[in-house]
Design a protein around this motif. Sequence first.
Motif, mmCIF file in Angstrom:
data_model
loop_
_atom_site.group_PDB
_atom_site.id
_atom_site.type_symbol
_atom_site.label_atom_id
_atom_site.label_comp_id
_atom_site.label_asym_id
_atom_site.label_seq_id
_atom_site.Cartn_x
_atom_site.Cartn_y
_atom_site.Cartn_z
ATOM 1 N N GLY A 52 0.956 -1.277 0.061
ATOM 2 C CA GLY A 52 -0.065 -0.349 0.155
ATOM 3 C C GLY A 52 0.965 1.202 -0.437
ATOM 4 O O GLY A 52 1.560 1.221 0.017
ATOM 5 N N VAL A 53 0.217 2.399 -0.044
ATOM 6 C CA VAL A 53 0.650 3.483 0.210
ATOM 7 C C VAL A 53 1.371 4.448 1.371
ATOM 8 O O VAL A 53 1.753 5.724 1.186
ATOM 9 N N GLY A 54 0.872 3.261 2.680
ATOM 10 C CA GLY A 54 0.998 3.640 3.760
ATOM 11 C C GLY A 54 0.328 4.736 4.448
ATOM 12 O O GLY A 54 0.396 5.350 5.517
ATOM 13 N N LEU A 55 -0.803 4.903 3.380
ATOM 14 C CA LEU A 55 -1.726 6.201 4.154
ATOM 15 C C LEU A 55 -2.577 5.922 5.063
ATOM 16 O O LEU A 55 -2.646 6.948 6.812
ATOM 17 N N GLY A 56 -2.980 4.523 5.450
ATOM 18 C CA GLY A 56 -3.951 4.213 7.439
ATOM 19 C C GLY A 56 -2.407 4.567 8.188
ATOM 20 O O GLY A 56 -2.893 4.251 9.316
ATOM 21 N N LEU A 57 -2.070 3.741 8.086
ATOM 22 C CA LEU A 57 -0.098 4.401 8.904
ATOM 23 C C LEU A 57 -0.156 5.526 10.252
ATOM 24 O O LEU A 57 0.051 6.184 10.858
ATOM 25 N N ALA A 58 -0.625 6.480 8.189
ATOM 26 C CA ALA A 58 -0.358 8.119 9.155
ATOM 27 C C ALA A 58 -1.221 8.763 9.661
ATOM 28 O O ALA A 58 -1.156 9.251 10.257
ATOM 29 N N ILE A 59 -2.315 8.089 9.167
ATOM 30 C CA ILE A 59 -3.954 8.184 9.670
ATOM 31 C C ILE A 59 -3.869 7.863 11.614
ATOM 32 O O ILE A 59 -4.112 8.311 12.155
ATOM 33 N N CYS A 60 -3.564 6.503 11.371
ATOM 34 C CA CYS A 60 -3.433 5.986 12.814
ATOM 35 C C CYS A 60 -2.473 6.743 13.514
ATOM 36 O O CYS A 60 -3.098 7.156 14.800
ATOM 37 N N LYS A 61 -1.079 7.601 13.541
ATOM 38 C CA LYS A 61 -0.572 8.305 14.610
ATOM 39 C C LYS A 61 -0.760 9.570 14.632
ATOM 40 O O LYS A 61 -0.604 10.220 15.263
ATOM 41 N N GLU A 62 -1.863 9.713 13.365
ATOM 42 C CA GLU A 62 -2.562 11.576 13.597
ATOM 43 C C GLU A 62 -3.322 11.296 14.895
ATOM 44 O O GLU A 62 -3.390 12.391 15.489
ATOM 45 N N ILE A 63 -4.529 10.277 14.959
ATOM 46 C CA ILE A 63 -5.725 10.210 15.391
ATOM 47 C C ILE A 63 -4.510 9.911 17.101
ATOM 48 O O ILE A 63 -5.394 10.123 18.117
ATOM 49 N N SER A 64 -3.716 9.005 16.937
ATOM 50 C CA SER A 64 -2.675 8.700 18.373
ATOM 51 C C SER A 64 -2.366 10.002 18.881
ATOM 52 O O SER A 64 -2.366 10.437 19.608
ATOM 53 N N LYS A 65 -1.381 10.816 18.504
ATOM 54 C CA LYS A 65 -1.517 11.760 18.740
ATOM 55 C C LYS A 65 -2.825 13.080 18.959
ATOM 56 O O LYS A 65 -2.523 13.625 20.304
ATOM 57 N N LEU A 66 -3.547 12.840 18.523
ATOM 58 C CA LEU A 66 -4.585 13.837 18.819
ATOM 59 C C LEU A 66 -5.274 13.111 20.234
ATOM 60 O O LEU A 66 -5.591 14.046 20.886
ATOM 61 N N LEU A 67 -4.925 12.295 20.429
ATOM 62 C CA LEU A 67 -5.631 11.185 21.668
ATOM 63 C C LEU A 67 -4.649 11.649 22.592
ATOM 64 O O LEU A 67 -4.343 10.730 24.245
ATOM 65 N N ASP A 68 -3.202 12.336 22.330
ATOM 66 C CA ASP A 68 -1.964 11.744 23.794
ATOM 67 C C ASP A 68 -1.231 10.574 23.654
ATOM 68 O O ASP A 68 -1.486 10.371 24.649
ATOM 69 N N GLY A 69 -1.513 10.146 22.159
ATOM 70 C CA GLY A 69 -0.857 8.726 22.439
ATOM 71 C C GLY A 69 0.459 8.848 21.618
ATOM 72 O O GLY A 69 0.707 9.988 21.731
ATOM 73 N N GLU A 70 0.610 7.867 21.321
ATOM 74 C CA GLU A 70 2.179 6.983 20.758
ATOM 75 C C GLU A 70 1.689 5.565 20.065
ATOM 76 O O GLU A 70 1.365 5.055 20.173
ATOM 77 N N LEU A 71 2.638 5.892 18.495
ATOM 78 C CA LEU A 71 2.459 4.717 17.909
ATOM 79 C C LEU A 71 4.060 4.078 17.481
ATOM 80 O O LEU A 71 4.957 5.113 17.203
ATOM 81 N N TRP A 72 4.239 3.505 17.724
ATOM 82 C CA TRP A 72 5.690 2.451 16.784
ATOM 83 C C TRP A 72 5.900 1.572 16.584
ATOM 84 O O TRP A 72 5.313 1.078 16.870
ATOM 85 N N LEU A 73 6.909 1.308 15.925
ATOM 86 C CA LEU A 73 7.351 -0.900 15.731
ATOM 87 C C LEU A 73 8.400 -1.084 15.774
ATOM 88 O O LEU A 73 9.183 -0.223 16.245
ATOM 89 N N SER A 74 8.940 -2.083 15.765
ATOM 90 C CA SER A 74 9.738 -2.328 16.319
ATOM 91 C C SER A 74 9.775 -3.669 14.065
ATOM 92 O O SER A 74 9.071 -4.538 13.676
ATOM 93 N N SER A 75 10.689 -3.665 13.626
ATOM 94 C CA SER A 75 11.138 -4.816 12.491
ATOM 95 C C SER A 75 11.894 -5.938 12.633
ATOM 96 O O SER A 75 13.107 -5.394 13.166
ATOM 97 N N GLU A 76 11.905 -6.675 11.595
ATOM 98 C CA GLU A 76 13.567 -7.510 11.793
ATOM 99 C C GLU A 76 13.269 -7.894 10.038
ATOM 100 O O GLU A 76 11.948 -8.971 9.922
ATOM 101 N N LYS A 77 14.411 -7.869 9.730
ATOM 102 C CA LYS A 77 14.798 -8.972 8.208
ATOM 103 C C LYS A 77 14.690 -10.220 7.893
ATOM 104 O O LYS A 77 14.727 -10.403 8.743
ATOM 105 N N GLY A 78 13.332 -10.225 7.093
ATOM 106 C CA GLY A 78 13.031 -11.436 7.305
ATOM 107 C C GLY A 78 11.212 -12.328 7.996
ATOM 108 O O GLY A 78 11.337 -13.417 7.316
ATOM 109 N N LYS A 79 11.349 -11.543 9.127
ATOM 110 C CA LYS A 79 10.497 -11.711 9.826
ATOM 111 C C LYS A 79 9.172 -11.307 9.956
ATOM 112 O O LYS A 79 7.744 -11.624 10.695
#
Length: 198
Positions: free
Chosen positions: A13-40
């Motif tokens: 995808g273009v990542g729009l949903g992730l950007a929206i989720c990030k903005e919503i979490s900020k509006l609710l005084d929250g935070e959004l983060w990720l962890s990534s591992e190549k191949g997993k």
Amino acid sequence: RQIEEPSFGMQSGVGLGLAICKEISKLLDGELWLSSEKGKGTSFYFRLRGVVHSQLKKSKITGSKFSPPLLRNVCILVVEDIEFNYLLIKEILSPTTASLIWAKNGDEAVKIIEAKTQVDLILMDVKMPVMNGYNASKRIMKINPNIPIIAQTAYAMKGDKKKIFELGFKGYISKPIDKAVLYQILHEFLQSHIVSKD
């Protein structure tokens, strides 16, 4: 033309949903983060501060854990356009023995009240087709201002809560419905109908 699929066979995808989720979490005084591992793969996490429990007021019922109250001769009007959501509420309320009426939009709800149907409490979704919950509640309050109307909303932000109370709703419950919050609402607004289990 053959299109090469991204790894794990998922459509990119273009990542729009992730950007929206990030903005919503900020509006609710929250935070959004990720962890990534190549191949997993990648895991996404979010934290919201004080949003879920903000619905619960301090209990006036000493020692109560807001178990389902047993209600005598109570009728609850559930105004909800999505059948799954109605069935969930029906399941949560089944231990109370209250009878339910299902209205699939605000217009149906208004007609039920106009017909002088006995209704003790209304759970009103605010976003529906035909007639939304805000307009339906205004009309119902003119017909019978004594029925407590509780807004159901997927948006529990400060601006929405302010609007809900300014319009005359007696309370609100955010989606997904929390059983404890719903039982507290029943304890608060239907206290005279509760049958002692002793």
